[in-house]
Scaffold this motif. Structure first.
Motif, PDB file in Angstrom:
ATOM      1  N   TYR A  94       0.926  -1.321  -0.044  1.00 37.34           N
ATOM      2  CA  TYR A  94       0.037  -0.122   0.057  1.00 37.34           C
ATOM      3  C   TYR A  94       0.767   1.203   0.040  1.00 37.34           C
ATOM      4  O   TYR A  94       1.848   1.467   0.854  1.00 37.34           O
ATOM      5  CB  TYR A  94      -0.846   0.059   1.272  1.00 37.34           C
ATOM      6  CG  TYR A  94      -2.025   1.042   1.212  1.00 37.34           C
ATOM      7  CD1 TYR A  94      -3.282   0.717   0.253  1.00 37.34           C
ATOM      8  CD2 TYR A  94      -1.877   2.421   1.274  1.00 37.34           C
ATOM      9  CE1 TYR A  94      -4.213   1.500   0.156  1.00 37.34           C
ATOM     10  CE2 TYR A  94      -2.981   3.194   1.204  1.00 37.34           C
ATOM     11  CZ  TYR A  94      -4.000   3.004   0.488  1.00 37.34           C
ATOM     12  OH  TYR A  94      -5.213   3.762   0.350  1.00 37.34           O
ATOM     13  N   LEU A  98       0.043   8.924  -0.095  1.00 40.16           N
ATOM     14  CA  LEU A  98      -1.349   9.392  -0.716  1.00 40.16           C
ATOM     15  C   LEU A  98      -2.111  10.131   0.575  1.00 40.16           C
ATOM     16  O   LEU A  98      -2.096   9.795   1.686  1.00 40.16           O
ATOM     17  CB  LEU A  98      -2.388   8.172  -1.099  1.00 40.16           C
ATOM     18  CG  LEU A  98      -1.743   7.186  -1.974  1.00 40.16           C
ATOM     19  CD1 LEU A  98      -2.593   6.184  -2.207  1.00 40.16           C
ATOM     20  CD2 LEU A  98      -1.488   7.949  -3.244  1.00 40.16           C
ATOM     21  N   THR A  99      -2.987  11.050   0.090  1.00 41.24           N
ATOM     22  CA  THR A  99      -3.682  11.894   1.011  1.00 41.24           C
ATOM     23  C   THR A  99      -5.159  12.098   0.601  1.00 41.24           C
ATOM     24  O   THR A  99      -6.097  12.210   1.461  1.00 41.24           O
ATOM     25  CB  THR A  99      -3.360  13.431   1.181  1.00 41.24           C
ATOM     26  OG1 THR A  99      -3.036  14.023   0.086  1.00 41.24           O
ATOM     27  CG2 THR A  99      -1.880  13.209   1.941  1.00 41.24           C
ATOM     28  N   SER A 100      -5.352  12.248  -0.802  1.00 44.61           N
ATOM     29  CA  SER A 100      -6.838  12.454  -1.316  1.00 44.61           C
ATOM     30  C   SER A 100      -7.700  11.414  -1.136  1.00 44.61           C
ATOM     31  O   SER A 100      -7.119  10.144  -1.358  1.00 44.61           O
ATOM     32  CB  SER A 100      -6.643  13.049  -2.709  1.00 44.61           C
ATOM     33  OG  SER A 100      -6.607  11.811  -3.598  1.00 44.61           O
ATOM     34  N   GLU A 102      -9.771  10.398  -3.214  1.00 41.13           N
ATOM     35  CA  GLU A 102      -9.859   9.800  -4.630  1.00 41.13           C
ATOM     36  C   GLU A 102      -8.849   8.635  -4.894  1.00 41.13           C
ATOM     37  O   GLU A 102      -8.958   7.595  -5.169  1.00 41.13           O
ATOM     38  CB  GLU A 102      -9.945  10.775  -5.430  1.00 41.13           C
ATOM     39  CG  GLU A 102     -10.171  10.437  -6.879  1.00 41.13           C
ATOM     40  CD  GLU A 102      -9.761  11.539  -8.109  1.00 41.13           C
ATOM     41  OE1 GLU A 102      -9.681  11.248  -9.214  1.00 41.13           O
ATOM     42  OE2 GLU A 102     -10.109  12.612  -7.776  1.00 41.13           O
ATOM     43  N   ASP A 103      -7.622   9.234  -4.432  1.00 40.43           N
ATOM     44  CA  ASP A 103      -6.462   8.212  -4.424  1.00 40.43           C
ATOM     45  C   ASP A 103      -6.584   6.876  -3.605  1.00 40.43           C
ATOM     46  O   ASP A 103      -6.301   5.666  -3.748  1.00 40.43           O
ATOM     47  CB  ASP A 103      -5.124   8.859  -4.094  1.00 40.43           C
ATOM     48  CG  ASP A 103      -4.812   9.735  -5.281  1.00 40.43           C
ATOM     49  OD1 ASP A 103      -5.448   9.665  -6.203  1.00 40.43           O
ATOM     50  OD2 ASP A 103      -3.809  10.777  -5.002  1.00 40.43           O
ATOM     51  N   HIS A 104      -6.982   7.109  -2.248  1.00 40.11           N
ATOM     52  CA  HIS A 104      -7.120   6.087  -1.208  1.00 40.11           C
ATOM     53  C   HIS A 104      -8.317   5.234  -1.739  1.00 40.11           C
ATOM     54  O   HIS A 104      -8.103   3.972  -1.674  1.00 40.11           O
ATOM     55  CB  HIS A 104      -7.506   6.598   0.122  1.00 40.11           C
ATOM     56  CG  HIS A 104      -6.304   7.129   0.857  1.00 40.11           C
ATOM     57  ND1 HIS A 104      -5.152   6.143   0.990  1.00 40.11           N
ATOM     58  CD2 HIS A 104      -5.894   8.327   1.253  1.00 40.11           C
ATOM     59  CE1 HIS A 104      -4.199   6.669   1.631  1.00 40.11           C
ATOM     60  NE2 HIS A 104      -4.709   8.182   1.751  1.00 40.11           N
ATOM     61  N   ARG A 106      -9.263   4.541  -4.778  1.00 40.54           N
ATOM     62  CA  ARG A 106      -8.843   3.607  -5.923  1.00 40.54           C
ATOM     63  C   ARG A 106      -8.006   2.664  -5.383  1.00 40.54           C
ATOM     64  O   ARG A 106      -8.194   1.260  -5.829  1.00 40.54           O
ATOM     65  CB  ARG A 106      -8.276   4.609  -6.853  1.00 40.54           C
ATOM     66  CG  ARG A 106      -7.612   3.826  -8.204  1.00 40.54           C
ATOM     67  CD  ARG A 106      -6.586   4.845  -8.901  1.00 40.54           C
ATOM     68  NE  ARG A 106      -5.531   4.945  -8.078  1.00 40.54           N
ATOM     69  CZ  ARG A 106      -4.924   6.171  -7.688  1.00 40.54           C
ATOM     70  NH1 ARG A 106      -5.602   7.383  -8.134  1.00 40.54           N
ATOM     71  NH2 ARG A 106      -3.762   6.349  -7.127  1.00 40.54           N
ATOM     72  N   GLU A 107      -7.147   3.183  -4.370  1.00 43.52           N
ATOM     73  CA  GLU A 107      -6.189   1.887  -4.322  1.00 43.52           C
ATOM     74  C   GLU A 107      -6.826   0.859  -3.188  1.00 43.52           C
ATOM     75  O   GLU A 107      -6.505  -0.149  -3.406  1.00 43.52           O
ATOM     76  CB  GLU A 107      -4.888   2.499  -3.181  1.00 43.52           C
ATOM     77  CG  GLU A 107      -4.235   3.382  -3.986  1.00 43.52           C
ATOM     78  CD  GLU A 107      -3.400   2.665  -5.079  1.00 43.52           C
ATOM     79  OE1 GLU A 107      -2.772   1.489  -5.127  1.00 43.52           O
ATOM     80  OE2 GLU A 107      -3.039   3.538  -6.244  1.00 43.52           O
ATOM     81  N   ASN A 110      -8.733  -1.464  -5.685  1.00 39.60           N
ATOM     82  CA  ASN A 110      -8.006  -2.509  -6.469  1.00 39.60           C
ATOM     83  C   ASN A 110      -7.528  -3.492  -5.433  1.00 39.60           C
ATOM     84  O   ASN A 110      -7.762  -4.799  -5.989  1.00 39.60           O
ATOM     85  CB  ASN A 110      -6.562  -1.984  -6.740  1.00 39.60           C
ATOM     86  CG  ASN A 110      -6.612  -0.727  -7.915  1.00 39.60           C
ATOM     87  OD1 ASN A 110      -7.891  -0.677  -8.739  1.00 39.60           O
ATOM     88  ND2 ASN A 110      -5.962   0.097  -8.183  1.00 39.60           N
ATOM     89  N   ARG A 156     -16.901   6.498  -5.222  1.00 44.48           N
ATOM     90  CA  ARG A 156     -15.959   7.121  -6.257  1.00 44.48           C
ATOM     91  C   ARG A 156     -16.970   7.749  -7.506  1.00 44.48           C
ATOM     92  O   ARG A 156     -16.420   8.374  -8.375  1.00 44.48           O
ATOM     93  CB  ARG A 156     -14.946   5.973  -6.944  1.00 44.48           C
ATOM     94  CG  ARG A 156     -14.055   5.425  -5.923  1.00 44.48           C
ATOM     95  CD  ARG A 156     -13.266   4.605  -6.486  1.00 44.48           C
ATOM     96  NE  ARG A 156     -12.248   5.019  -7.371  1.00 44.48           N
ATOM     97  CZ  ARG A 156     -11.511   4.342  -8.417  1.00 44.48           C
ATOM     98  NH1 ARG A 156     -11.864   3.021  -8.430  1.00 44.48           N
ATOM     99  NH2 ARG A 156     -10.706   4.880  -9.113  1.00 44.48           N
TER     100      ARG A 156
END
Ligand SMILES: [Fe+2]
Length: 157
Positions: A94, A98-100, A102-104, A106-107, A110, A156
């Motif tokens: 992991y 990351l902070t946003s 949206e990014d978290h 997505r990760e 996945n 999302r």
């Protein structure tokens, strides 16, 4: 003393132990990733996503517990140490930068998808080997993973 469950072929027992261990390993990795995301979010959606991620973890952890305890019932040894999880998980490490939201999301999506795929494959393997009870535990875990992936994807947009 061994539990020595009756009515199970040796191959069914061995296959179930190994599949349950693999799913448990990925589940533990995912569980820690959910906390990493929960802690490191920033932005306007903070509270909704922060709480959503904890909800996913709260629903995931009992499924992992059921897998580990089924391994013990099969006279195996559930290995849930951080060292074994780091060695054996098939999930990607992991990211820690990351902070946003949206990014978290997505990760997390996945990894939840990869975990769900692993568990779904294990259901058939264990069922074909002849351990319907382990397949049932994995089916419950898979059903929950699918629902939580839907929750994450709905956030999302
Ligand atoms: Fe918290």
């Amino acid at each position: 003393m061994p539990v020595n469950l009756q009515g199970l072929e040796d191959n069914a027992r061995k296959t179930a132990i190994s599949e349950l261990q693999a799913c448990m390993t990925d589940g533990l990795s995912l569980s820690m990733s959910l906390k990493q995301a929960h802690w490191n979010l920033k932005g306007p959606n903070f509270i909704a996503v922060h709480e959503l991620l904890d909800g996913v973890k709260t629903r995931l952890d009992p499924n992992i517990d059921d897998m580990a305890e089924r391994i013990q019932q099969l006279d195996g040894t559930a290995v849930g140490t951080v060292e074994e999880v780091a060695r054996a998980t098939r999930l990607e490490p992991y990211p820690t930068n990351l902070t946003s939201a949206e990014d978290h999301l997505r990760e997390v999506a996945n990894r939840l998808r990869a975990y769900g795929e692993r568990v779904r494959t294990a259901i058939d393997t264990v069922d074909e080997a002849g351990d319907a009870d382990s397949a049932d535990i994995l089916t419950a875990a898979s059903r929950q993973a699918d629902k939580d992936l839907w929750f994450i994807e709905a956030h999302r947009g």
